[in-house]
Structure formats: C-alpha cells, structure tokens
Motif scaffolding. Sequence first.
Motif, PDB file in Angstrom:
ATOM      1  N   GLN A   1       8.621 -26.565   8.604  1.00 49.90           N
ATOM      2  CA  GLN A   1       7.616 -27.213   9.447  1.00 49.90           C
ATOM      3  C   GLN A   1       6.192 -26.849   9.032  1.00 49.90           C
ATOM      4  O   GLN A   1       5.293 -26.756   9.875  1.00 49.90           O
TER       5      GLN A   1
ATOM      6  N   ASP B   1       4.378 -28.866   7.472  1.00 51.43           N
ATOM      7  CA  ASP B   1       3.673 -30.122   7.721  1.00 51.43           C
ATOM      8  C   ASP B   1       4.525 -30.977   8.653  1.00 51.43           C
ATOM      9  O   ASP B   1       4.843 -32.127   8.353  1.00 51.43           O
ATOM     10  N   ALA B   2       4.911 -30.387   9.777  1.00 49.72           N
ATOM     11  CA  ALA B   2       5.637 -31.106  10.825  1.00 49.72           C
ATOM     12  C   ALA B   2       6.851 -31.866  10.293  1.00 49.72           C
ATOM     13  O   ALA B   2       7.119 -32.988  10.685  1.00 49.72           O
TER      14      ALA B   2
ATOM     15  N   GLU C   1      -7.456 -23.598  18.972  1.00 55.50           N
ATOM     16  CA  GLU C   1      -6.396 -22.623  18.724  1.00 55.50           C
ATOM     17  C   GLU C   1      -4.999 -23.230  18.856  1.00 55.50           C
ATOM     18  O   GLU C   1      -4.009 -22.622  18.421  1.00 55.50           O
TER      19      GLU C   1
ATOM     20  N   ARG D   1      -4.181 -26.164  17.459  1.00 55.69           N
ATOM     21  CA  ARG D   1      -3.959 -27.092  16.354  1.00 55.69           C
ATOM     22  C   ARG D   1      -2.921 -26.552  15.375  1.00 55.69           C
ATOM     23  O   ARG D   1      -2.909 -25.369  15.052  1.00 55.69           O
ATOM     24  N   GLN D   2      -2.061 -27.472  14.902  1.00 56.70           N
ATOM     25  CA  GLN D   2      -1.014 -27.091  13.966  1.00 56.70           C
ATOM     26  C   GLN D   2      -1.042 -27.874  12.656  1.00 56.70           C
ATOM     27  O   GLN D   2      -0.359 -27.509  11.704  1.00 56.70           O
ATOM     28  N   ASP D   3      -1.811 -28.954  12.597  1.00 54.16           N
ATOM     29  CA  ASP D   3      -1.911 -29.734  11.368  1.00 54.16           C
ATOM     30  C   ASP D   3      -2.508 -28.860  10.268  1.00 54.16           C
ATOM     31  O   ASP D   3      -3.573 -28.256  10.461  1.00 54.16           O
TER      32      ASP D   3
ATOM     33  N   TRP E   1      -6.378 -28.675   9.375  1.00 52.21           N
ATOM     34  CA  TRP E   1      -7.356 -27.866  10.108  1.00 52.21           C
ATOM     35  C   TRP E   1      -7.692 -26.588   9.337  1.00 52.21           C
ATOM     36  O   TRP E   1      -8.863 -26.268   9.105  1.00 52.21           O
ATOM     37  N   GLU E   2      -6.678 -25.869   8.904  1.00 54.00           N
ATOM     38  CA  GLU E   2      -6.918 -24.634   8.167  1.00 54.00           C
ATOM     39  C   GLU E   2      -7.353 -24.910   6.728  1.00 54.00           C
ATOM     40  O   GLU E   2      -8.282 -24.268   6.211  1.00 54.00           O
TER      41      GLU E   2
ATOM     42  N   ASP F   1      -3.346 -33.731  14.941  1.00 54.56           N
ATOM     43  CA  ASP F   1      -2.606 -33.314  16.134  1.00 54.56           C
ATOM     44  C   ASP F   1      -2.911 -34.186  17.351  1.00 54.56           C
ATOM     45  O   ASP F   1      -2.051 -34.374  18.220  1.00 54.56           O
TER      46      ASP F   1
ATOM     47  N   TRP G   1       5.040 -28.574  22.772  1.00 52.71           N
ATOM     48  CA  TRP G   1       4.622 -27.923  21.517  1.00 52.71           C
ATOM     49  C   TRP G   1       3.146 -28.106  21.211  1.00 52.71           C
ATOM     50  O   TRP G   1       2.535 -27.268  20.550  1.00 52.71           O
ATOM     51  N   LEU G   2       2.546 -29.211  21.669  1.00 49.59           N
ATOM     52  CA  LEU G   2       1.106 -29.393  21.692  1.00 49.59           C
ATOM     53  C   LEU G   2       0.695 -29.631  23.140  1.00 49.59           C
ATOM     54  O   LEU G   2       1.433 -30.281  23.900  1.00 49.59           O
TER      55      LEU G   2
END
Length: 534
Positions: free
Chosen positions: A48, A50-51, A390, A392-394, A397-398, A408, A432-433
């Motif tokens: 995961q 990239d989802a 904080e 964000r999971q895409d 972003w990082e 996201d 999850w989001l």
Amino acid sequence: MYQIYPRSYADLDGDGIGDLPGITARLDHLVELGADAVWLSPFYPSPQADAGYDVADYRDVDPLFGQLADADALIGEAHSRGLRVIVDLVPNHTSSAHPWFGAALAAAPGSAERQRYIFRDGRGTSGEEPPNDWQSVFGGPAWTRTKDVDGQPGQWYLHLFDPGQPDLNWDRPEVRAEFLDILRFWLDRGVDGFRVDVAHGLIKQADFADWSYPLEPMFGEGTEGPRPPMWDQDGVHDIYRDWRQVVDSYPGERILVAEAWVQPAERLAAYVRPDEMHQAFNFEYLEAPWTAPAQYAVITRSLEATAAVGAPTTWVLSNHDVIRHATRLALPVGQTRPNGIGADDPQPDAVLGLRRARAATLLMLALPGSAYLFQGEELGLPEHTTMPDEARQDPTWERSGHVHKGRDGCRVPIPWESDAPSYGFGPTDRSWLPQPSLYAEYALDLQRGVAGSTYELYRTALRLRRELALGRGTVYWLTSPDDVIHFQNGNLSVLTNFGPTSFPLPEGATVLQSSEPLTPDNHVPTDVTVWFHP
C-alpha cells in the motif's frame, strides 16, 4: 461504468477500510442507480505504498479487502444482477515487495532477474548520479540507487512513480508472458475485462535520453518539442495487440480500457484501433475548461478521432486521481487544476461547484459513447478540501516536499446514512481517511426519492440515456451563440448555457429534465443543462 475505489466504498468488517464483502453487500445500489458495469480499483496484495497500485501478487486478494473467494463471490453476485465486472491491472510497475524485485536485488547486474526491471549504472565518476534526469510523477528523481550484497552502492532502478513501484522492462519476453497469464487467470474467474493503469508508459525510449523540456509526465505531448521519452512510445501497441487476442479468445464480450494520459486525440485513438483496446479514457475532456467553445472543441475532436478508428468515445469527469468535479468546476475558469486542495488554500464555492457539476453531468450523459462515473459523484460529493495534513497518505504529499496536497481529498469514504457511524461506510466510526462533517448532508438516505436531489438527477439521466439509446447515438450540432452548447442526439435536444444571462428554449419544447429549474418563462439559467424534445 461505475468506478469503485474498494477501500472507500463500504466497510463490512468495521476496520475502517472498505472491503470486497462490503462492495458485494452494496451492489444493489448500482442496479438502482442504473449502472451497467463496475470497475474495481486494485485489491491485490500490496504494501500500500500507493494505495494498492503497487502490486506484490497479481493473482490474489490483499487481506485488507478479503480473500480470493470474496472476489469470486463479488463477480458472481454482480453477474446475477446483470452487472459486468472490470478489474484494474497495473502493468507498468510492480511493488518493490514483488518476488521478482527481491530476486533482482539479490542478483548481479546484467542478470536475467535484473533485466525484468530497468536497472542502469549511474553517471559520474563512481556512478553517484542518476542515469538520467527523469522525474517521478509523485515528485523527486525517478531513480533510486541500490546497495550491492557487500553493502556498497550499486546500480539505480527506474520508478516513474513511487520508489516502491519499480518499472518493469517490457522488452523482456518473460514480462510479456507473465501478464498474458495474469489476464487468463482473471478471465478464467469470470471478469469481463480490465482497466489498464498507465497504459501509455510501458515502453521507454531506447536511449533513455534526458528530458530537458518542461515535465508533463502524464501526457503524450509536452508543452513543446517531441513526446516525452517515457510516455506514449509506439512500441506499446504491440503489447496490446497480443492482449486483445487473449481477451477475444474468451466467450462473451470482454473489454480492455486504457488509462492513457495522451494528447492530442489522434494519439489517444491509436490505443483503440480495431485490434487493440476497446476504449481509452478521455482525459482531454476531463481537463477541458468550463466554457462553450472549449467544450464544443473537445467533444468534436474526441468524436472525430475515435470515429476514424471505429471505436466509441469515453467521457469522464471524476476519478480517484483528480479533484472531484463538484469542487473542481468551482475553480476559476481556465486555471490549471491543482494536485489537491488543503485547508490553507482558497476554498472553492461549493454551491457554484455543484451547480456546474450537475450541468456537466447532464451534458456528459447525453453524449454517445461510454460514460464513466466515480463513486460518490451521484451524491454530488465534493472534494474534502480541509483534510488535516497529518492525515494525508498519498505519496505525492511527501515526495513533493509538501508542495502538492495530493489525491486523498477525492478518496475519502463515501456517506450512505446521515446519522450512522462513519455515515454508514462501516459499522464503526473508523475511517482510513477522515470524513468531513459536511458529508452528512450528502448521504444517500437523504437523497433517495427526493425530487431535485443529485442522486435522483443521476438516476433519471441514466434511465433516459438507456431508453433513448444515447450511448449509441450521434451528435448533430445546432446553431448556437458562443455562450451556449446546443446539439441533438436522436430525438433528444441538449442545451447547456455557459453565459451570464438566461437563454430561451425553442417555442413548444417539452422538457425531460434539467440540472436546475428553468425560469418561469422557460429560459435556461446560467450553468444549467436541459434535455428536451423540440
């Protein structure tokens, strides 16, 4: 076609992540809505990064989403309801957790294991610089350096996306053979086809030349100069001719759909020649500005290009990679679409966005070809534009150094019930989001059976689209001023008013539906689409 993003559709087990049993339990929604088919984003075993678009095993289901038996059950239940099932296939890259990549890292440079991917020696006196200047779609260099078994710096591998997504080398026969077998695995299980991720990226320019032009990685044509060396190379078409033979060897109607961010329309049409894909996403349409001239131009170009190769055109306004159109269309007309919107950005006008989204939807659903819907758009769902950073999971972003908010905001679990935990997404409050509180007012239970709701607008439009055979029709343009689009498809007339003042319907017109109420004197207000019989 209705796109389901599995982790955000329905959570049956309450862990905050959607799953395949949850999708199966909500299939009747698609029947009630009027969809013909469902496309499932990846549900394969994956770290995961990239989802799920970083696949570690193409022939199984990630425990997050269930088991292989759950996929079989979903396919069977969908078919029993008359729904086709399309699954996502990710051939440009695997996960770095895929057994092939582990074997490549353990093998020597030049080995057969490494040749399944794209490894290169670095530039500089000791190979300390990447092999070329290519950049990742998610930001930063598209190359990561490995360590040899003795711990010393080694070769570099290419990843046009996340470092956890190493690009495959499609010049290798075993890579091609592996994916032909993967196609057969899922076709044998009853799927009706495949949506092919990054279909334009499998073949790279042989010399791996530096790309000195402005980076436009998701399009086949840059802002100037030649096509980028990593996208839309002519060699991809040989791959899809082989795939088409496999798909055609199965009974019934099976389909290949290309996610190919390619311009102009003529280059995209090459993917849907009679012996290749059946359809290709029309991203030029999705990106077109909300003006009458721009919409007329992209519709005309799209229809002409696909007609030249005997294929249907596709139409799409939202998906899991772009800002939802109920928000995007509220942005200033002509502004470049941002990669995500955050709480510290200017907030779009939600009322204007939904008004234009409803008009755009009726315009789209009146066009011949195939229409693709993204889960939640039938509720008028906006982007989550105030998500805490904080959460964000895409990876964008990082990887972008917190410059781009990422995707996201369009992937948030959708609301089914206004006063239930997680708005009916699952049996608990877990999600999850984070879901914004405003999603409560968009929940399905508040819209079903309510005249004028966005959900009922979609239901009516999809019913009429089927009854009037609009998908198999032809566009005949009618004389219009610059602020209005007006065409006929069969015996249906369609008019969208983009202008600042209301526009009169023809005398005697019988209105079938409109995206917003007309004026008392039967004029079409600004940002409204109407379907009528002349």
